[in-house]
Motif scaffolding. Structure first.
Motif, PDB file in Angstrom:
ATOM      1  N   ARG A 102      -4.488  -6.718   1.597  1.00  0.00           N
ATOM      2  CA  ARG A 102      -5.080  -5.639   0.872  1.00  0.00           C
ATOM      3  C   ARG A 102      -5.341  -5.735  -0.556  1.00  0.00           C
ATOM      4  O   ARG A 102      -6.055  -5.658  -1.485  1.00  0.00           O
ATOM      5  CB  ARG A 102      -4.970  -4.367   1.263  1.00  0.00           C
ATOM      6  CG  ARG A 102      -6.060  -3.263   0.816  1.00  0.00           C
ATOM      7  CD  ARG A 102      -5.997  -1.985   1.676  1.00  0.00           C
ATOM      8  NE  ARG A 102      -4.857  -1.401   1.274  1.00  0.00           N
ATOM      9  CZ  ARG A 102      -4.504   0.090   1.622  1.00  0.00           C
ATOM     10  NH1 ARG A 102      -5.380   0.672   2.599  1.00  0.00           N
ATOM     11  NH2 ARG A 102      -3.503   0.685   1.618  1.00  0.00           N
ATOM     12  N   SER A 103      -3.972  -5.927  -1.173  1.00  0.00           N
ATOM     13  CA  SER A 103      -3.916  -5.989  -2.617  1.00  0.00           C
ATOM     14  C   SER A 103      -4.841  -7.190  -3.212  1.00  0.00           C
ATOM     15  O   SER A 103      -5.238  -7.194  -4.546  1.00  0.00           O
ATOM     16  CB  SER A 103      -2.455  -6.143  -3.241  1.00  0.00           C
ATOM     17  OG  SER A 103      -1.840  -7.409  -2.883  1.00  0.00           O
ATOM     18  N   ARG A 111       2.050   0.396  -3.530  1.00  0.00           N
ATOM     19  CA  ARG A 111       1.062  -0.174  -2.380  1.00  0.00           C
ATOM     20  C   ARG A 111       1.452  -0.326  -1.171  1.00  0.00           C
ATOM     21  O   ARG A 111       0.751  -0.011  -0.166  1.00  0.00           O
ATOM     22  CB  ARG A 111       0.634  -1.693  -3.025  1.00  0.00           C
ATOM     23  CG  ARG A 111      -0.160  -1.617  -4.117  1.00  0.00           C
ATOM     24  CD  ARG A 111      -0.696  -3.077  -4.512  1.00  0.00           C
ATOM     25  NE  ARG A 111      -1.799  -3.024  -5.538  1.00  0.00           N
ATOM     26  CZ  ARG A 111      -1.294  -3.338  -6.879  1.00  0.00           C
ATOM     27  NH1 ARG A 111       0.016  -4.025  -7.008  1.00  0.00           N
ATOM     28  NH2 ARG A 111      -2.438  -3.800  -7.660  1.00  0.00           N
ATOM     29  N   ALA A 123      -0.421  -4.259   3.305  1.00  0.00           N
ATOM     30  CA  ALA A 123      -0.466  -4.070   1.805  1.00  0.00           C
ATOM     31  C   ALA A 123      -0.472  -5.328   1.109  1.00  0.00           C
ATOM     32  O   ALA A 123      -1.340  -5.127   0.061  1.00  0.00           O
ATOM     33  CB  ALA A 123       0.865  -3.286   1.404  1.00  0.00           C
ATOM     34  N   ILE A 141       3.598  -6.808  -4.922  1.00  0.00           N
ATOM     35  CA  ILE A 141       2.532  -5.852  -4.934  1.00  0.00           C
ATOM     36  C   ILE A 141       3.227  -4.432  -5.309  1.00  0.00           C
ATOM     37  O   ILE A 141       2.602  -3.560  -5.828  1.00  0.00           O
ATOM     38  CB  ILE A 141       2.164  -5.861  -3.522  1.00  0.00           C
ATOM     39  CG1 ILE A 141       3.247  -5.590  -2.555  1.00  0.00           C
ATOM     40  CG2 ILE A 141       1.382  -7.060  -3.162  1.00  0.00           C
ATOM     41  CD1 ILE A 141       2.746  -5.506  -1.140  1.00  0.00           C
TER      42      ILE A 141
END
Length: 622
Positions: free
Chosen positions: A334-335, A393, A331, A389
């Motif tokens: 990917r953020s 997320r 996560a 994040i």
């Protein structure tokens, strides 16, 4: 006597003769009418009674279909079992019959009476089962004393046989007598009371395929009920053959490795989603159910505190602990807010407002980047990135890896687990989400819940490039002529939601967990095979400072942490993914990782007994 007297007597004699003749005619008329009534009006009834005295219709039970593993090894078969039953139309004094039969069986007459009462709900021509799966000695004694047991017959019924005992019992499931509720449900329209049906697992899921078609025998008997000859036979049709994706060697390795502990292990083919093993401990003996489980046996299973009847692989919901850190890592990557070079200094503590969150390693890990955070399972690194994040997320990444919903393995047999986010808490508790809940969710505590099969699906997705596969265990179903009636194919539930670059970064960390010095997963190493994995330890109850000073065996069993481990191999070209949970095992590195090692060794045909782990090389417990 004169002529006049003789003349007077003659008319009287004629009258008497007429009366006598009329009486005879009336008697003959009555006899003819009775004969006409018996032969014409009541012919059907008396023919039926005559046939019942001479002939018997007995059902011939159909054997359930056999079950094989992926290599053709027979896992479930049938054996002949003797059932003592009674024909109600031939029993004049049921009380006397049950008294006599109880003496031959050395059993409980009350139990026989219960079976007799249940049998009254069957059609009258159906034999009433009174004693199921009795031994041959009892059958011989009953047959020798047939005149004292009018109406008692011996039926030969196939009984489920398990060549490998309790191996895979939760996966296969068990049988039980059909209930009145099931008969009324509409799902069992062609079933009769007294039949055994699948109650759980594959026996229930494949009931329509495994169940055969009942046959019938027409017998001629003498006045004492002894069989003279078979007049007609309608052969029973056995159930279909079922071939599984299961590897019996892996199943056995998993169950033996878990041993007396309580837990579950699942292994999948990462390319197809085929279930290679689905192990649960403790288990139960399915043969108890096949012959009809006694009340005391059933009660013992229900009252066992380790829940041997629960399929923990599918229905056990556990905090994922540090296993969840790979979700948080993906996560974060990917953020775009956190890169692989992001470092955090870990001194064993993390301050958030007026609260302090500990790392599992009291003295801390020092400077930590992504790879080190995964390899050594540093809590502080994940605390830090989770606040950057946010929980939504993290939850989205978890769902993209197959967590928080049923996998689709078998209908109605799974729990969904729980992946919380802000919207969930608002709906569930009518409260906002707090940062303190984010940091503990990021390391798999708090509200997070997963099942062992979900862990295996998640790890398979990490290994295969991000594709979430639907796990399945039934390869195909065939009839006895070899015709394929059902063929399962791989199903991709969700295409990859993560870039290959980010997955590669995570996989590098997972390889380091097992293969680099300081990694927490050294006890999963398999000679000649490069394994990638992640340890996890999930807290069951909040521990005080005093609790933390105790040794593992000094902590009450139910207060010990759950131990988890996930892995795939070979790291360079993954084939198999494994998810293991050992309830109250204390540490994933020492309790769960060895189970995964045993499964992987069986898969790759490696002798791990000849290559023990060097204790000095093992990383710290986590």
């Amino acid at each position: 006597m004169n002529l006049r007297t003789r003349w007077v007597d003659l008319p009287r004699l004629k009258n008497r003769f007429a009366v006598l003749t009329l009486a005879v005619l009336v008697v003959f008329a009555v006899l003819l009418l009775r004969l006409w009534f018996l032969q014409v009006i009541s012919s059907d009834r008396y023919r039926e009674l005559s046939e019942k005295n001479r002939m018997r219709y007995l059902p011939v039970a159909a054997p359930r279909g056999p079950v094989y593993d992926r290599n053709g090894l027979l896992l479930i078969d049938n054996r002949p079992g003797f059932t003592l039953a009674a024909l109600r139309q031939e029993v004049e004094d049921s009380s006397s019959l049950l008294d006599h039969l109880a003496g031959f069986l050395d059993g409980d007459r009350t139990l026989l009476a219960d079976y007799w009462q249940k049998g009254k709900k069957l059609p009258r021509y159906r034999p009433v089962p009174l004693a199921i799966d009795v031994n041959r000695d009892i059958v011989e004694r009953v047959q020798e004393n047939a005149p004292a047991l009018p109406g008692v017959v011996t039926l030969v019924k196939p009984v489920r046989a398990y060549p490998y005992g309790d191996l895979g019992s939760h996966l296969f499931g068990y049988l039980g007598e059909i209930t009145e509720r099931e008969l009324r449900s509409g799902d069992y329209n062609d079933y009769r009371g007294g039949e055994f049906v699948g109650k759980s697992g594959l026996e229930r899921y494949l009931e329509s395929s495994l169940r055969g078609v009942e046959g019938e025998r027409l017998l001629e008997v003498d006045v004492k009920g002894r069989e003279l000859r078979i007049l007609k036979t309608l052969e029973a049709q056995p159930g279909k053959k079922v071939f599984l994706t299961l590897n019996a060697a892996l199943q056995q390795a998993a169950e033996q490795a878990i041993g007396d502990q309580s837990g579950a292990a699942v292994a999948l083919d990462v390319r197809t989603g085929e279930v290679l093993c689905l192990a649960n401990r403790p288990s139960y003996d399915p043969s108890l159910f096949a012959r009809g489980i006694r009340d005391d046996e059933w009660l013992a299973l229900l009252e066992n505190p380790r829940h041997p009847l629960q399929n923990k692989a599918l229905k056990g919901q556990y905090p994922p602990g540090s296993i969840f850190k790979l979700v948080t890592a993906l996560a974060a990557l990917r953020s775009g807010l956190v890169g692989p070079g992001h470092t955090v200094h870990c001194n064993g503590k993390f301050a958030l407002g007026n609260r302090e969150f500990r790392c599992w390693k009291k003295e801390g890990h020092g400077e930590v980047d992504l790879k080190k955070a995964v390899r050594e399972s540093c809590d502080v690194w994940f605390y830090d990135v989770s606040l950057k994040i946010g929980i939504d997320r993290i939850a989205e990444a978890a769902r993209d890896l197959g967590l928080g919903s049923v996998t689709g393995y078998l209908a109605d047999d799974e729990k969904s687990g729980l992946i919380p986010d802000q919207a969930w808490k608002k709906k569930r508790f009518k409260e906002r989400w707090y940062d303190g809940e984010t940091v503990i969710a990021a390391i798999g505590q708090g509200y997070d819940l997963v099942t062992p099969i979900q862990l295996a699906v998640m790890m398979a997705a990490v290994a295969n490039g991000g594709k979430v596969m639907r796990p399945y265990v039934v390869n195909r179903v065939e009839d006895f002529a070899g015709n394929v009636l059902l063929q399962q194919e791989p199903v991709i539930v969700r295409e990859s939601a993560f870039s290959e670059a980010n997955l590669r970064l995570l996989r590098n960390g997972l390889e380091a967990v097992v293969n680099d010095p300081g990694g927490t997963g050294w006890l999963s190493r398999v000679p000649g095979v490069r394994v990638a994995g992640k340890t996890g330890t999930a807290q069951v109850v909040r521990q005080s400072e005093e609790d933390l000073k105790l040794k593992d065996d000094e902590i009450a069993y139910l207060h010990r942490d759950h131990a988890l481990f996930v892995a795939y191999a070979p790291a360079e070209a993954p084939e198999i993914a494994v998810g293991v949970v050992v309830e109250h095992g204390s540490h994933g590195s020492t309790a769960a990782a060895p189970v995964a090692r045993a499964i992987l060794a069986a898969y790759f045909h490696k002798d791990i007994m000849a290559d023990p782990i060097d204790p000095d090389a093992v990383g710290e417990n986590e």
